[in-house]
Design an enzyme around this catalytic site. Structure first.
Site, PDB file in Angstrom:
ATOM      1  N   HIS A  24       0.815  -1.229   0.000  1.00  0.00           N
ATOM      2  CA  HIS A  24       0.000   0.000   0.000  1.00  0.00           C
ATOM      3  C   HIS A  24       0.852   1.284   0.000  1.00  0.00           C
ATOM      4  O   HIS A  24       0.728   2.157   0.855  1.00  0.00           O
ATOM      5  CB  HIS A  24      -1.112  -0.003   1.037  1.00  0.00           C
ATOM      6  CG  HIS A  24      -0.754  -0.200   2.494  1.00  0.00           C
ATOM      7  ND1 HIS A  24       0.241   0.489   3.124  1.00  0.00           N
ATOM      8  CD2 HIS A  24      -1.314  -0.988   3.445  1.00  0.00           C
ATOM      9  CE1 HIS A  24       0.283   0.138   4.393  1.00  0.00           C
ATOM     10  NE2 HIS A  24      -0.641  -0.765   4.606  1.00  0.00           N
ATOM     11  N   HIS A  78      -5.432  -8.404  14.806  1.00  0.00           N
ATOM     12  CA  HIS A  78      -5.546  -7.204  13.956  1.00  0.00           C
ATOM     13  C   HIS A  78      -6.320  -7.559  12.691  1.00  0.00           C
ATOM     14  O   HIS A  78      -6.078  -8.602  12.087  1.00  0.00           O
ATOM     15  CB  HIS A  78      -4.112  -6.753  13.634  1.00  0.00           C
ATOM     16  CG  HIS A  78      -3.973  -5.564  12.752  1.00  0.00           C
ATOM     17  ND1 HIS A  78      -4.919  -4.579  12.625  1.00  0.00           N
ATOM     18  CD2 HIS A  78      -2.938  -5.174  11.948  1.00  0.00           C
ATOM     19  CE1 HIS A  78      -4.483  -3.664  11.783  1.00  0.00           C
ATOM     20  NE2 HIS A  78      -3.288  -4.006  11.355  1.00  0.00           N
ATOM     21  N   GLU A  80      -6.399  -5.976   9.706  1.00  0.00           N
ATOM     22  CA  GLU A  80      -5.876  -5.660   8.363  1.00  0.00           C
ATOM     23  C   GLU A  80      -5.614  -6.951   7.587  1.00  0.00           C
ATOM     24  O   GLU A  80      -5.198  -7.965   8.143  1.00  0.00           O
ATOM     25  CB  GLU A  80      -4.617  -4.786   8.433  1.00  0.00           C
ATOM     26  CG  GLU A  80      -4.310  -4.181   7.067  1.00  0.00           C
ATOM     27  CD  GLU A  80      -3.292  -3.039   7.079  1.00  0.00           C
ATOM     28  OE1 GLU A  80      -2.700  -2.745   8.125  1.00  0.00           O
ATOM     29  OE2 GLU A  80      -3.106  -2.439   5.992  1.00  0.00           O
ATOM     30  N   ASP A  82      -3.509  -8.237   5.644  1.00  0.00           N
ATOM     31  CA  ASP A  82      -2.261  -9.004   5.569  1.00  0.00           C
ATOM     32  C   ASP A  82      -2.198 -10.032   6.703  1.00  0.00           C
ATOM     33  O   ASP A  82      -1.396 -10.973   6.640  1.00  0.00           O
ATOM     34  CB  ASP A  82      -1.019  -8.104   5.569  1.00  0.00           C
ATOM     35  CG  ASP A  82      -1.039  -7.025   6.629  1.00  0.00           C
ATOM     36  OD1 ASP A  82      -2.127  -6.613   7.056  1.00  0.00           O
ATOM     37  OD2 ASP A  82       0.054  -6.588   7.029  1.00  0.00           O
ATOM     38  N   HIS A 145      -1.642  -1.233  14.808  1.00  0.00           N
ATOM     39  CA  HIS A 145      -1.598  -0.160  13.855  1.00  0.00           C
ATOM     40  C   HIS A 145      -2.993   0.365  13.470  1.00  0.00           C
ATOM     41  O   HIS A 145      -3.128   1.395  12.808  1.00  0.00           O
ATOM     42  CB  HIS A 145      -0.824  -0.719  12.650  1.00  0.00           C
ATOM     43  CG  HIS A 145      -1.067  -0.183  11.317  1.00  0.00           C
ATOM     44  ND1 HIS A 145      -1.373  -0.917  10.204  1.00  0.00           N
ATOM     45  CD2 HIS A 145      -1.002   1.100  10.901  1.00  0.00           C
ATOM     46  CE1 HIS A 145      -1.490  -0.159   9.148  1.00  0.00           C
ATOM     47  NE2 HIS A 145      -1.279   1.069   9.528  1.00  0.00           N
ATOM     48  N   ASP A 164       1.462  -5.932  14.447  1.00  0.00           N
ATOM     49  CA  ASP A 164       2.305  -5.059  13.618  1.00  0.00           C
ATOM     50  C   ASP A 164       3.460  -4.439  14.414  1.00  0.00           C
ATOM     51  O   ASP A 164       4.452  -3.998  13.815  1.00  0.00           O
ATOM     52  CB  ASP A 164       1.459  -3.915  13.037  1.00  0.00           C
ATOM     53  CG  ASP A 164       0.775  -4.296  11.736  1.00  0.00           C
ATOM     54  OD1 ASP A 164       1.257  -5.203  11.043  1.00  0.00           O
ATOM     55  OD2 ASP A 164      -0.246  -3.663  11.410  1.00  0.00           O
ATOM     56  N   TYR A 191      10.085   0.594   8.819  1.00  0.00           N
ATOM     57  CA  TYR A 191       8.732   0.152   9.164  1.00  0.00           C
ATOM     58  C   TYR A 191       8.095   1.132  10.153  1.00  0.00           C
ATOM     59  O   TYR A 191       6.946   1.564   9.988  1.00  0.00           O
ATOM     60  CB  TYR A 191       8.834  -1.249   9.774  1.00  0.00           C
ATOM     61  CG  TYR A 191       7.536  -1.920  10.071  1.00  0.00           C
ATOM     62  CD1 TYR A 191       6.964  -2.793   9.146  1.00  0.00           C
ATOM     63  CD2 TYR A 191       6.874  -1.712  11.270  1.00  0.00           C
ATOM     64  CE1 TYR A 191       5.769  -3.427   9.424  1.00  0.00           C
ATOM     65  CE2 TYR A 191       5.692  -2.343  11.557  1.00  0.00           C
ATOM     66  CZ  TYR A 191       5.137  -3.201  10.627  1.00  0.00           C
ATOM     67  OH  TYR A 191       3.951  -3.820  10.911  1.00  0.00           O
ATOM     68  N   HIS A 224       5.382  -9.421  11.115  1.00  0.00           N
ATOM     69  CA  HIS A 224       6.215  -9.234   9.916  1.00  0.00           C
ATOM     70  C   HIS A 224       7.681  -9.350  10.309  1.00  0.00           C
ATOM     71  O   HIS A 224       8.106  -8.756  11.312  1.00  0.00           O
ATOM     72  CB  HIS A 224       6.034  -7.837   9.311  1.00  0.00           C
ATOM     73  CG  HIS A 224       4.655  -7.523   8.830  1.00  0.00           C
ATOM     74  ND1 HIS A 224       4.102  -8.116   7.725  1.00  0.00           N
ATOM     75  CD2 HIS A 224       3.717  -6.661   9.304  1.00  0.00           C
ATOM     76  CE1 HIS A 224       2.883  -7.625   7.525  1.00  0.00           C
ATOM     77  NE2 HIS A 224       2.621  -6.749   8.483  1.00  0.00           N
TER      78      HIS A 224
HETATM   79 FE1  FEO Z   1      -1.644  -3.230   9.884  1.00  0.00          FE
HETATM   80 FE2  FEO Z   1       0.595  -5.767   8.974  1.00  0.00          FE
HETATM   81  O1  FEO Z   1      -1.071  -4.836   9.074  1.00  0.00           O
END
Ligand code: FEO
Length: 394
Positions: A24, A78, A80, A82, A145, A164, A191, A224
């Site tokens: 993104h 979370h 999101e 991903d 996040h 995150d 990041y 991540h």
């Molecule tokens: Fe806010 Fe890795 O997603």
């Protein structure tokens, strides 16, 4: 990625996305990973899933350890995509009635996104879940996040599953900080700068809260990149430093140029800054990705922005960068503008207004040069560099 045992009975079953290059709008030039964690206890528990395209890989990794149908609980830290994109596939495989733990906002968001009547178990901040030998504690971490974000802490193992938080977009076979050494830190910094910078005040409060409750952390497992096991407090300390945004004697001169005039000005300003002992760098907006520029912005005391005037306005890449930087709300910055023009010359004024809108301390009305900088204009750029250096910490 194959399942990796990261602690006794706890596995990383996530996936490596070697080929993603744009996350993104963030340049993930080395790819990323979507980590998910399987805890083998009396109640077998999966923490987070992966991006939708990697759901089969996640299930395959789980199958190396246990039949996915035997999973008792799923935790979504979370919403999101991903981390939750693979949720529908996982729930379908393990059983749609399995309890799905998430924050209250996670419940709202996941329900809206998936429109499924799963067995949601919204949790309170500080509530606990027994898996048998282990206890999990849920910690609300709003805006780290998204509003729904939470951490899950495995009490007996002293492992923080941080979603995150403390992540890095880095794809590699390494799974731990001790396999990477210092090499991982630029990825963690990028990041933070691009994903979390605007939430710095909340992050600093969160770290304080963790200290207050005396949470012992043996390992931090983000969603991540690599896992922090050798020195988990190192990344916590780095978050405090980055979150405080104390300006360094460092400047970035961000610009675009049409026929090199604005570029000549950028380089003259950088020369002068360098002569004054400032760590300075020109960053051409079509040579550097905006997410790499923001990484430099993070600890720079001064952000100097240059644009030619194009069609009575800013050069498009400069508008893009200013919009991106504005959203990330960097603090404690000195700013100034410069640029060349042919006949109208609005760009410098427009940049200055944007920098003021971001609460930068704008220390100069800016330098406008018609056509090509002559000796006098180059001298003015040098003077601007000196003036900026004078405002930066020694
Ligand atoms: Fe806010 Fe890795 O997603």
């Amino acid at each position: 990625m194959k399942a990796v045992e990261i602690a006794k009975g706890i596995y990383d079953v996530g996936a490596i996305d070697w080929n993603i290059r744009d996350f993104h709008g963030y340049s993930t030039h080395l790819g990323t990973t979507y980590n998910a964690y399987l805890i083998m206890d009396e109640k077998i528990t999966l923490i987070d899933t992966v991006k939708k395209d990697f759901a089969d890989e996640l299930l395959e990794n789980i199958s190396q350890i246990v039949d996915p149908k035997k999973i008792d609980y799923v935790i979504s830290n979370h919403t999101e995509m991903d981390h939750s994109g693979g949720l529908a596939r996982v729930m379908h495989r393990i059983g749609e009635d399995k309890p799905l733990y998430c924050s209250k906002l996670g419940h709202k968001n996941l329900s809206k996104h998936f429109q499924q009547k799963w067995n949601y178990q919204p949790v309170e901040d500080g509530s606990q879940l027994s898996l048998g030998k282990r206890t999990l504690v849920f910690m609300e971490t709003r805006m780290v996040h998204w509003p729904d974000s939470m951490f899950t802490y495995a009490k007996e193992d002293k492992i923080l599953f941080s979603s995150d938080g403390f992540g890095q977009h880095y794809a590699g076979l390494e799974r731990f900080d001790d396999q990477m050494g210092e090499e991982i830190m630029p990825h963690a910094k990028k990041y933070f700068a691009n994903i979390l910078l605007l939430y710095s005040p909340l992050i600093l409060k969160l770290v304080e809260k963790v200290k207050e409750i005396g949470l012992e952390i043996r390992m931090i497992c983000p969603d991540h990149g690599i896992i922090w096991r050798k020195d988990p407090l190192k990344i916590v300390g780095a978050y405090v430093e980055w979150g405080q945004q104390k300006p360094k004697r460092k400047a970035v001169v961000v610009y675009d140029t049409m026929w090199h005039s604005t570029e000549m000005m950028a380089e003259a300003i950088v020369d002068a800054l360098g002569q004054q002992g400032v760590d300075a760098k020109p960053m051409h907006l079509r040579k550097w990705h905006r997410s790499d520029i923001i990484t430099e912005v993070l600890d720079s005391g001064a952000i100097i922005v240059g644009s030619p005037t194009l069609n009575n306005g800013l050069f498009p890449t400069v508008s893009d960068f200013l919009a991106y930087m504005k959203g990330l709300k960097p603090q404690n910055k000195i700013g100034a503008a410069f640029g060349s023009y042919g006949w109208s010359g609005e760009a410098v004024k427009m940049i200055t207004a944007e920098l003021e809108g971001m609460k930068f301390k704008v220390i100069d009305p800016g330098i406008k040069v018609q056509y090509v900088p002559d000796k006098e204009a180059t001298q003015a750029c040098h003077e601007l560099g000196k003036k900026i250096a004078g405002e930066l910490p020694a």
